[in-house]
Design a protein around this motif. Structure first.
Motif, PDB file in Angstrom:
ATOM      1  N   GLU A  79       0.834  -1.211   0.000  1.00  0.00           N
ATOM      2  CA  GLU A  79       0.000   0.000   0.000  1.00  0.00           C
ATOM      3  C   GLU A  79       0.866   1.258   0.000  1.00  0.00           C
ATOM      4  O   GLU A  79       0.572   2.221  -0.706  1.00  0.00           O
ATOM      5  CB  GLU A  79      -0.954   0.016   1.199  1.00  0.00           C
ATOM      6  CG  GLU A  79      -2.073  -0.991   1.108  1.00  0.00           C
ATOM      7  CD  GLU A  79      -3.069  -0.710  -0.004  1.00  0.00           C
ATOM      8  OE1 GLU A  79      -3.267   0.462  -0.385  1.00  0.00           O
ATOM      9  OE2 GLU A  79      -3.650  -1.677  -0.509  1.00  0.00           O
ATOM     10  N   ILE A  80       1.949   1.240   0.782  1.00  0.00           N
ATOM     11  CA  ILE A  80       2.879   2.387   0.805  1.00  0.00           C
ATOM     12  C   ILE A  80       3.419   2.624  -0.607  1.00  0.00           C
ATOM     13  O   ILE A  80       3.420   3.762  -1.094  1.00  0.00           O
ATOM     14  CB  ILE A  80       4.038   2.158   1.809  1.00  0.00           C
ATOM     15  CG1 ILE A  80       3.531   2.198   3.251  1.00  0.00           C
ATOM     16  CG2 ILE A  80       5.178   3.149   1.591  1.00  0.00           C
ATOM     17  CD1 ILE A  80       3.231   3.575   3.806  1.00  0.00           C
ATOM     18  N   ALA A  81       3.864   1.568  -1.278  1.00  0.00           N
ATOM     19  CA  ALA A  81       4.406   1.704  -2.636  1.00  0.00           C
ATOM     20  C   ALA A  81       3.348   2.250  -3.596  1.00  0.00           C
ATOM     21  O   ALA A  81       3.636   3.133  -4.411  1.00  0.00           O
ATOM     22  CB  ALA A  81       4.933   0.359  -3.126  1.00  0.00           C
ATOM     23  N   SER A  82       2.138   1.762  -3.480  1.00  0.00           N
ATOM     24  CA  SER A  82       1.045   2.223  -4.338  1.00  0.00           C
ATOM     25  C   SER A  82       0.738   3.698  -4.091  1.00  0.00           C
ATOM     26  O   SER A  82       0.596   4.482  -5.039  1.00  0.00           O
ATOM     27  CB  SER A  82      -0.197   1.370  -4.084  1.00  0.00           C
ATOM     28  OG  SER A  82      -1.282   1.847  -4.818  1.00  0.00           O
ATOM     29  N   PHE A  83       0.638   4.078  -2.837  1.00  0.00           N
ATOM     30  CA  PHE A  83       0.329   5.465  -2.482  1.00  0.00           C
ATOM     31  C   PHE A  83       1.467   6.404  -2.869  1.00  0.00           C
ATOM     32  O   PHE A  83       1.230   7.552  -3.238  1.00  0.00           O
ATOM     33  CB  PHE A  83       0.014   5.588  -0.996  1.00  0.00           C
ATOM     34  CG  PHE A  83      -1.421   5.332  -0.642  1.00  0.00           C
ATOM     35  CD1 PHE A  83      -2.187   6.319  -0.057  1.00  0.00           C
ATOM     36  CD2 PHE A  83      -2.015   4.107  -0.908  1.00  0.00           C
ATOM     37  CE1 PHE A  83      -3.518   6.097   0.266  1.00  0.00           C
ATOM     38  CE2 PHE A  83      -3.337   3.864  -0.597  1.00  0.00           C
ATOM     39  CZ  PHE A  83      -4.091   4.862  -0.003  1.00  0.00           C
ATOM     40  N   LYS A  84       2.710   5.940  -2.766  1.00  0.00           N
ATOM     41  CA  LYS A  84       3.854   6.786  -3.143  1.00  0.00           C
ATOM     42  C   LYS A  84       3.782   7.193  -4.599  1.00  0.00           C
ATOM     43  O   LYS A  84       4.122   8.315  -4.957  1.00  0.00           O
ATOM     44  CB  LYS A  84       5.174   6.076  -2.850  1.00  0.00           C
ATOM     45  CG  LYS A  84       5.611   6.201  -1.424  1.00  0.00           C
ATOM     46  CD  LYS A  84       7.008   5.658  -1.216  1.00  0.00           C
ATOM     47  CE  LYS A  84       7.425   5.911   0.224  1.00  0.00           C
ATOM     48  NZ  LYS A  84       8.779   5.436   0.495  1.00  0.00           N
ATOM     49  N   LYS A  85       3.321   6.285  -5.456  1.00  0.00           N
ATOM     50  CA  LYS A  85       3.206   6.605  -6.879  1.00  0.00           C
ATOM     51  C   LYS A  85       2.255   7.776  -7.101  1.00  0.00           C
ATOM     52  O   LYS A  85       2.485   8.635  -7.936  1.00  0.00           O
ATOM     53  CB  LYS A  85       2.713   5.394  -7.661  1.00  0.00           C
ATOM     54  CG  LYS A  85       3.733   4.310  -7.813  1.00  0.00           C
ATOM     55  CD  LYS A  85       3.158   3.132  -8.563  1.00  0.00           C
ATOM     56  CE  LYS A  85       4.120   1.965  -8.561  1.00  0.00           C
ATOM     57  NZ  LYS A  85       3.508   0.755  -9.134  1.00  0.00           N
ATOM     58  N   TYR A  86       1.167   7.805  -6.339  1.00  0.00           N
ATOM     59  CA  TYR A  86       0.149   8.843  -6.543  1.00  0.00           C
ATOM     60  C   TYR A  86       0.406  10.103  -5.729  1.00  0.00           C
ATOM     61  O   TYR A  86       0.326  11.207  -6.248  1.00  0.00           O
ATOM     62  CB  TYR A  86      -1.241   8.281  -6.211  1.00  0.00           C
ATOM     63  CG  TYR A  86      -2.349   9.247  -6.539  1.00  0.00           C
ATOM     64  CD1 TYR A  86      -2.688   9.519  -7.853  1.00  0.00           C
ATOM     65  CD2 TYR A  86      -3.043   9.896  -5.534  1.00  0.00           C
ATOM     66  CE1 TYR A  86      -3.697  10.417  -8.167  1.00  0.00           C
ATOM     67  CE2 TYR A  86      -4.061  10.794  -5.836  1.00  0.00           C
ATOM     68  CZ  TYR A  86      -4.376  11.051  -7.149  1.00  0.00           C
ATOM     69  OH  TYR A  86      -5.372  11.945  -7.452  1.00  0.00           O
ATOM     70  N   PHE A  87       0.721   9.954  -4.447  1.00  0.00           N
ATOM     71  CA  PHE A  87       0.834  11.116  -3.572  1.00  0.00           C
ATOM     72  C   PHE A  87       2.243  11.716  -3.520  1.00  0.00           C
ATOM     73  O   PHE A  87       2.396  12.926  -3.410  1.00  0.00           O
ATOM     74  CB  PHE A  87       0.402  10.770  -2.138  1.00  0.00           C
ATOM     75  CG  PHE A  87      -1.067  10.543  -1.999  1.00  0.00           C
ATOM     76  CD1 PHE A  87      -1.963  11.588  -2.067  1.00  0.00           C
ATOM     77  CD2 PHE A  87      -1.563   9.265  -1.827  1.00  0.00           C
ATOM     78  CE1 PHE A  87      -3.319  11.376  -1.952  1.00  0.00           C
ATOM     79  CE2 PHE A  87      -2.927   9.039  -1.702  1.00  0.00           C
ATOM     80  CZ  PHE A  87      -3.807  10.097  -1.777  1.00  0.00           C
ATOM     81  N   VAL A  88       3.257  10.887  -3.560  1.00  0.00           N
ATOM     82  CA  VAL A  88       4.608  11.399  -3.339  1.00  0.00           C
ATOM     83  C   VAL A  88       5.241  11.823  -4.653  1.00  0.00           C
ATOM     84  O   VAL A  88       5.447  13.009  -4.880  1.00  0.00           O
ATOM     85  CB  VAL A  88       5.480  10.379  -2.573  1.00  0.00           C
ATOM     86  CG1 VAL A  88       6.882  10.934  -2.354  1.00  0.00           C
ATOM     87  CG2 VAL A  88       4.832  10.025  -1.244  1.00  0.00           C
ATOM     88  N   GLY A  89       5.575  10.873  -5.539  1.00  0.00           N
ATOM     89  CA  GLY A  89       6.157  11.214  -6.837  1.00  0.00           C
ATOM     90  C   GLY A  89       7.210  12.293  -6.707  1.00  0.00           C
ATOM     91  O   GLY A  89       8.192  12.146  -5.981  1.00  0.00           O
TER      92      GLY A  89
END
Length: 168
Positions: A103-113
């Motif tokens: 989930e962290i990896a998935s969210f990083k793609k969208y929120f962090v980038g």
């Protein structure tokens, strides 16, 4: 009867006149006092499971928006840990690996980038921001409440003004 209609009409016009200039407007949402820009052209809200409120500041559909979502009871995401710990890890403010790494990896793609990330907090209030040129997100935590704020036109300093009552 005509007096009642006059009062109701006045109640409809007054909020629009308050939001018609560029000053800051107090917006009370889910127990929080937020300070948002005035001048919204459209305001919408939906309760229930999809509890959110949005403000549109331009004339293009889906553009120049500011949205608030109460995600306190959102059980659609498997964080694998406390929700606040999840967003702390996402923002790089926690070195713990207790949360779901997929989930962290998935969210990083969208929120962090390529976003600027950080934290604003005091003794009983914490927020994590993710901000870039295209989109900004702010996750606000206090007691058992979690509020997601997102905008496609505000930068991190403008987001911080929204929560100015809670942080320095």
């Amino acid at each position: 009867m005509s007096r009642l209609l006059f009062i109701l009409f006045g109640m409809l016009i007054f909020p629009m006149s308050v939001l018609s200039d560029n000053s800051s407007v107090k917006f009370i949402y889910s127990g929080f006092d937020f300070y948002i820009p005035g001048g919204a052209s459209i305001i919408g809200t939906k309760g229930g499971r999809e509890n959110f409120t949005f403000f549109r500041y331009g004339s293009n559909n889906g553009k120049e928006f500011l949205a608030f979502s109460d995600i306190s009871k959102d059980d659609t995401i498997e964080y694998g840990c406390d929700v606040q710990e999840f967003y702390a890890q996402l923002a790089g403010r926690s070195s713990s690996n207790s949360c779901s790494q997929s989930e962290i990896a998935s969210f990083k793609k969208y929120f962090v980038g390529n976003s600027d990330t950080g934290e604003w907090s005091n003794t009983d209030f914490t927020s994590y921001y993710f901000s870039n040129n295209e989109h900004s997100f702010l996750f606000v935590f206090k007691d058992d409440k979690v509020i997601k704020i997102d905008s496609d036109f505000m930068d991190k300093n403008e987001l911080k003004r929204i929560i100015s009552q809670y942080v320095d």
